[in-house]
Design a protein around this motif. Structure first.
Motif, PDB file in Angstrom:
ATOM      1  N   GLU A  30      16.876  13.782  21.168  1.00  0.00           N
ATOM      2  CA  GLU A  30      16.854  13.431  22.585  1.00  0.00           C
ATOM      3  C   GLU A  30      16.206  12.076  22.804  1.00  0.00           C
ATOM      4  OE1 GLU A  30      15.039  16.504  24.834  1.00  0.00           O
ATOM      5  OE2 GLU A  30      16.716  17.889  24.625  1.00  0.00           O
ATOM      6  N   THR A  31      15.153  11.782  22.028  1.00  0.00           N
ATOM      7  CA  THR A  31      14.483  10.497  22.177  1.00  0.00           C
ATOM      8  C   THR A  31      15.404   9.361  21.758  1.00  0.00           C
ATOM      9  OG1 THR A  31      12.340  11.525  21.765  1.00  0.00           O
ATOM     10  CG2 THR A  31      12.475   9.138  21.517  1.00  0.00           C
ATOM     11  N   GLY A  32      16.108   9.541  20.617  1.00  0.00           N
ATOM     12  CA  GLY A  32      17.051   8.509  20.182  1.00  0.00           C
ATOM     13  C   GLY A  32      18.179   8.308  21.168  1.00  0.00           C
ATOM     14  N   HIS A  33      18.673   9.394  21.739  1.00  0.00           N
ATOM     15  CA  HIS A  33      19.747   9.283  22.734  1.00  0.00           C
ATOM     16  C   HIS A  33      19.241   8.590  23.985  1.00  0.00           C
ATOM     17  CE1 HIS A  33      22.690  11.312  25.688  1.00  0.00           C
ATOM     18  NE2 HIS A  33      23.261  10.260  25.149  1.00  0.00           N
ATOM     19  N   ARG A  34      18.041   8.944  24.427  1.00  0.00           N
ATOM     20  CA  ARG A  34      17.494   8.324  25.628  1.00  0.00           C
ATOM     21  C   ARG A  34      17.296   6.823  25.443  1.00  0.00           C
ATOM     22  NH1 ARG A  34      13.160  10.813  25.698  1.00  0.00           N
ATOM     23  NH2 ARG A  34      11.751   9.165  25.013  1.00  0.00           N
ATOM     24  N   ARG A  35      16.833   6.440  24.262  1.00  0.00           N
ATOM     25  CA  ARG A  35      16.635   5.018  24.004  1.00  0.00           C
ATOM     26  C   ARG A  35      17.968   4.277  23.925  1.00  0.00           C
ATOM     27  NH1 ARG A  35      11.849   5.368  19.397  1.00  0.00           N
ATOM     28  NH2 ARG A  35      10.162   5.913  20.833  1.00  0.00           N
ATOM     29  N   ALA A  36      18.980   4.913  23.345  1.00  0.00           N
ATOM     30  CA  ALA A  36      20.300   4.278  23.284  1.00  0.00           C
ATOM     31  C   ALA A  36      20.878   4.092  24.681  1.00  0.00           C
ATOM     32  CB  ALA A  36      21.241   5.114  22.419  1.00  0.00           C
ATOM     33  N   VAL A  37      20.687   5.083  25.541  1.00  0.00           N
ATOM     34  CA  VAL A  37      21.172   4.971  26.922  1.00  0.00           C
ATOM     35  C   VAL A  37      20.430   3.873  27.662  1.00  0.00           C
ATOM     36  CG1 VAL A  37      21.293   6.153  29.141  1.00  0.00           C
ATOM     37  CG2 VAL A  37      21.953   7.345  27.072  1.00  0.00           C
ATOM     38  N   ALA A  38      19.109   3.819  27.482  1.00  0.00           N
ATOM     39  CA  ALA A  38      18.323   2.781  28.153  1.00  0.00           C
ATOM     40  C   ALA A  38      18.746   1.392  27.683  1.00  0.00           C
ATOM     41  CB  ALA A  38      16.833   3.005  27.886  1.00  0.00           C
ATOM     42  N   ALA A  39      19.029   1.264  26.379  1.00  0.00           N
ATOM     43  CA  ALA A  39      19.476  -0.028  25.856  1.00  0.00           C
ATOM     44  C   ALA A  39      20.840  -0.412  26.422  1.00  0.00           C
ATOM     45  CB  ALA A  39      19.527   0.020  24.333  1.00  0.00           C
ATOM     46  N   PHE A  40      21.734   0.587  26.540  1.00  0.00           N
ATOM     47  CA  PHE A  40      23.054   0.301  27.096  1.00  0.00           C
ATOM     48  C   PHE A  40      22.952  -0.126  28.559  1.00  0.00           C
ATOM     49  CE2 PHE A  40      26.632   1.763  29.633  1.00  0.00           C
ATOM     50  CZ  PHE A  40      27.679   1.084  29.032  1.00  0.00           C
ATOM     51  N   LEU A  41      22.167   0.606  29.344  1.00  0.00           N
ATOM     52  CA  LEU A  41      22.045   0.270  30.759  1.00  0.00           C
ATOM     53  C   LEU A  41      21.413  -1.106  30.952  1.00  0.00           C
ATOM     54  CD1 LEU A  41      20.827   3.702  32.196  1.00  0.00           C
ATOM     55  CD2 LEU A  41      23.126   2.755  32.223  1.00  0.00           C
ATOM     56  N   ALA A  42      20.407  -1.410  30.129  1.00  0.00           N
ATOM     57  CA  ALA A  42      19.776  -2.724  30.229  1.00  0.00           C
ATOM     58  C   ALA A  42      20.765  -3.834  29.866  1.00  0.00           C
ATOM     59  CB  ALA A  42      18.548  -2.788  29.323  1.00  0.00           C
ATOM     60  N   ARG A  43      21.562  -3.589  28.823  1.00  0.00           N
ATOM     61  CA  ARG A  43      22.548  -4.580  28.417  1.00  0.00           C
ATOM     62  C   ARG A  43      23.622  -4.736  29.478  1.00  0.00           C
ATOM     63  NH1 ARG A  43      22.836  -9.163  25.916  1.00  0.00           N
ATOM     64  NH2 ARG A  43      24.560  -9.407  24.407  1.00  0.00           N
ATOM     65  N   ARG A  44      24.049  -3.640  30.077  1.00  0.00           N
ATOM     66  CA  ARG A  44      25.076  -3.718  31.121  1.00  0.00           C
ATOM     67  C   ARG A  44      24.575  -4.520  32.325  1.00  0.00           C
ATOM     68  NH1 ARG A  44      26.402   1.627  34.254  1.00  0.00           N
ATOM     69  NH2 ARG A  44      24.492   0.931  35.290  1.00  0.00           N
ATOM     70  N   GLU A  45      23.341  -4.258  32.754  1.00  0.00           N
ATOM     71  CA  GLU A  45      22.800  -4.975  33.900  1.00  0.00           C
ATOM     72  C   GLU A  45      22.621  -6.458  33.570  1.00  0.00           C
ATOM     73  OE1 GLU A  45      22.442  -3.498  36.908  1.00  0.00           O
ATOM     74  OE2 GLU A  45      23.415  -1.849  35.838  1.00  0.00           O
ATOM     75  N   GLU A  46      22.214  -6.749  32.338  1.00  0.00           N
ATOM     76  CA  GLU A  46      22.041  -8.139  31.936  1.00  0.00           C
ATOM     77  C   GLU A  46      23.369  -8.883  31.966  1.00  0.00           C
ATOM     78  OE1 GLU A  46      20.446 -10.710  28.049  1.00  0.00           O
ATOM     79  OE2 GLU A  46      20.922  -8.571  27.887  1.00  0.00           O
ATOM     80  N   LEU A  47      24.406  -8.274  31.404  1.00  0.00           N
ATOM     81  CA  LEU A  47      25.716  -8.915  31.390  1.00  0.00           C
ATOM     82  C   LEU A  47      26.331  -8.975  32.784  1.00  0.00           C
ATOM     83  CD1 LEU A  47      27.155  -7.325  28.123  1.00  0.00           C
ATOM     84  CD2 LEU A  47      26.274  -9.642  28.430  1.00  0.00           C
ATOM     85  N   ALA A  48      26.055  -7.965  33.610  1.00  0.00           N
ATOM     86  CA  ALA A  48      26.568  -7.986  34.981  1.00  0.00           C
ATOM     87  C   ALA A  48      25.966  -9.141  35.772  1.00  0.00           C
ATOM     88  CB  ALA A  48      26.273  -6.661  35.681  1.00  0.00           C
ATOM     89  N   ALA A  49      24.741  -9.523  35.437  1.00  0.00           N
ATOM     90  CA  ALA A  49      24.082 -10.652  36.116  1.00  0.00           C
ATOM     91  C   ALA A  49      24.505 -11.990  35.540  1.00  0.00           C
ATOM     92  CB  ALA A  49      22.569 -10.489  36.020  1.00  0.00           C
ATOM     93  N   VAL A 368      34.432  -4.460  32.755  1.00  0.00           N
ATOM     94  CA  VAL A 368      33.856  -5.523  33.579  1.00  0.00           C
ATOM     95  C   VAL A 368      32.638  -4.937  34.288  1.00  0.00           C
ATOM     96  CG1 VAL A 368      34.241  -7.139  35.459  1.00  0.00           C
ATOM     97  CG2 VAL A 368      36.120  -6.589  33.899  1.00  0.00           C
ATOM     98  N   PRO A 369      31.421  -5.280  33.829  1.00  0.00           N
ATOM     99  CA  PRO A 369      30.228  -4.665  34.414  1.00  0.00           C
ATOM    100  C   PRO A 369      29.851  -5.297  35.746  1.00  0.00           C
ATOM    101  CG  PRO A 369      29.583  -6.213  32.710  1.00  0.00           C
ATOM    102  CD  PRO A 369      31.084  -6.189  32.708  1.00  0.00           C
ATOM    103  N   VAL A 370      29.325  -4.479  36.617  1.00  0.00           N
ATOM    104  CA  VAL A 370      28.697  -4.902  37.867  1.00  0.00           C
ATOM    105  C   VAL A 370      27.389  -4.125  37.977  1.00  0.00           C
ATOM    106  CG1 VAL A 370      30.848  -5.473  39.052  1.00  0.00           C
ATOM    107  CG2 VAL A 370      29.957  -3.146  39.171  1.00  0.00           C
ATOM    108  N   PRO A 371      26.455  -4.567  38.790  1.00  0.00           N
ATOM    109  CA  PRO A 371      25.187  -3.826  38.914  1.00  0.00           C
ATOM    110  C   PRO A 371      25.423  -2.361  39.277  1.00  0.00           C
ATOM    111  CG  PRO A 371      24.993  -5.972  39.950  1.00  0.00           C
ATOM    112  CD  PRO A 371      26.434  -5.822  39.558  1.00  0.00           C
ATOM    113  N   GLY A 372      24.985  -1.468  38.397  1.00  0.00           N
ATOM    114  CA  GLY A 372      25.106  -0.036  38.652  1.00  0.00           C
ATOM    115  C   GLY A 372      26.380   0.605  38.160  1.00  0.00           C
ATOM    116  N   GLY A 373      27.294  -0.156  37.538  1.00  0.00           N
ATOM    117  CA  GLY A 373      28.537   0.471  37.090  1.00  0.00           C
ATOM    118  C   GLY A 373      29.520  -0.543  36.544  1.00  0.00           C
ATOM    119  N   PHE A 374      30.815  -0.251  36.756  1.00  0.00           N
ATOM    120  CA  PHE A 374      31.892  -1.101  36.250  1.00  0.00           C
ATOM    121  C   PHE A 374      32.896  -1.369  37.365  1.00  0.00           C
ATOM    122  CE2 PHE A 374      30.352   1.212  32.530  1.00  0.00           C
ATOM    123  CZ  PHE A 374      30.129   0.175  31.640  1.00  0.00           C
ATOM    124  N   ALA A 375      33.320  -2.626  37.472  1.00  0.00           N
ATOM    125  CA  ALA A 375      34.379  -2.968  38.424  1.00  0.00           C
ATOM    126  C   ALA A 375      35.749  -2.693  37.844  1.00  0.00           C
ATOM    127  CB  ALA A 375      34.258  -4.444  38.813  1.00  0.00           C
TER     128      ALA A 375
END
Length: 416
Positions: A30-49, A368-375
């Protein structure tokens, strides 16, 4: 939004923990999955910006979009791999928890009978109840051990899409209640007069009804999938919410009412048994009819849910300031329709499996990422660049969804 998604995907341990990874450990999984999700969300928000894109591709919008999509797809695959590990560990934990719940119920029954016997004394009915609980706990334990790789007692309630089945759960509850009742009355009749069967027709009718609903619902779903009328995407793991929600996680009225009505009638039968333990509980025909109406509603919803994906039109995607022109190689095309993202396929990894077939070329739909999701992609609109390998002329376009369904084909004209 990102915090809510992280909570949805993540486990219950603190973010500051750094456990040593070990195979089969629910904590580490669960810890590894949570960290992978957090990394994905952070990367998505970074690329969306607009940050983090290499300078080598930043000058080309098409190349930058493709690079971003590939980067997110790779991160999504890492999330899926960690989620698979966490799911296996979760199933092992559920198996242990279900066995603990079974034997805790037996212990609770023993303590409850012991406390209530202080004033009235121990009776044959209490002995029969305790013996019945033990007789049921032993085969349940054996069944959980036999299906330990699939979650123990959860395995019979899980459908082919790896979600808990509402119809199976309701049928299992009624079957367990009837087995307990028959074993209890049989054990009690060894020391007293034989139990009566009068008035048990309603109870047997309800059991037959919910069992038939479970079989029919499975047949309906499999037939509609085979007939390309229903899309099903496999879930990461079963969840308790599956009993009341559809594949996308939204509360489903047909499921909710079926569980509530069946649970209420089952509770009524249990109270009747406690009030008169000398015979099978009599279930009024009005309540049996209520369960029948609820079951018909549930089956009707199963027969009408979902639908096949379809392409309505394909047009040239036009940016602000562009001139109107025919579709040419390198242009973005916008595919309009419905059902491109079936229920349960809104996660990043299923989105990466969307493919557009353009003539002989298979083009993956870019994320195509946008803040909070995908366009892009969405359930009704997909945007893809027309590959250079597509020859000018009349070309057929179709979409292959994450569920493996291919839509109808729409013909477009590609200019030189």
């Amino acid at each position: 939004m990102a915090v809510q998604e992280a909570r949805q995907y993540g486990g219950r341990h603190g973010a500051g923990e750094h456990p040593t990874a070990c195979a089969g450990c629910a904590h580490c999984g669960e810890t590894g999955h949570r960290r992978a999700v957090a990394a994905f969300l952070a990367r998505r928000e970074e690329l969306a910006a607009g940050h983090g894109v290499p300078a080598a591709v930043a000058h080309s919008p098409v190349a930058a979009r493709q690079w971003v999509s590939d980067e997110l797809a790779q991160s999504a695959r890492a999330v899926t791999a960690h989620g698979r590990e966490a799911g296996l560990a979760w199933l092992a934990r559920v198996r242990t928890g279900s066995l603990a719940a079974v034997w805790a119920a037996v212990l609770a029954l023993l303590l409850g009978q012991a406390l209530t016997a202080l004033g009235t004394g121990w009776t044959a009915a209490r002995t029969a109840g305790l013996c019945t609980a033990l007789l049921l706990a032993v085969p349940l334990t054996a069944a959980a051990h036999a299906h330990r790789a699939r979650g123990g007692l959860l395995a019979p309630l899980t459908g082919e899409d790896n979600r808990l089945s509402t119809t199976r759960a309701v049928a299992a509850a009624w079957l367990l209640f009837l087995c307990y009742t028959l074993l209890f009355l049989t054990s009690r009749s060894l020391t007293t007069s034989p139990f009566g069967l009068s008035g048990a027709a309603g109870l047997v009718t309800v059991l037959a009804l919910v069992s038939a609903v479970a079989v029919t619902a499975r047949l309906v779903v499999s037939t509609r999938i085979a007939g390309l009328r229903l899309q099903k995407v496999r879930a990461d793991r079963p969840r308790a919410a599956d009993l009341l929600c559809d594949d996308s996680g939204r509360a489903d009225l047909a499921d909710v009412q079926y569980v509530l009505v069946s649970g209420a009638v089952l509770a009524f039968a249990a109270v009747r048994l406690a009030a008169d333990p000398a015979r099978l509980p009599e279930l009024p025909w009005s309540l049996a009819l209520l369960v029948a109406v609820s079951a018909v509603w549930h089956l009707a919803a199963k027969c009408t849910e979902g639908g096949p994906p379809a392409v309505h039109a394909v047009v040239r995607s036009r940016e602000a300031g562009d001139l109107d022109a025919p579709i040419r190689t390198g242009d973005d095309i916008e595919i309009r329709g419905h059902g491109f993202v079936p229920p349960g396929a809104a996660g990043p990894d299923p989105l990466t499996r969307l493919v557009v077939r353009i003539g002989p070329v298979h083009a993956h739909v870019p994320l195509v990422p946008v803040p909070g999701g995908f366009a892009n992609p969405t359930d009704t609109v997909l945007t893809v660049p027309l590959p250079a390998d597509v020859e000018p002329g009349r070309v057929e376009v179709s979409v292959v969804t994450a569920a493996g369904f291919e839509t109808n084909r729409v013909t477009i004209d590609v200019a030189d």
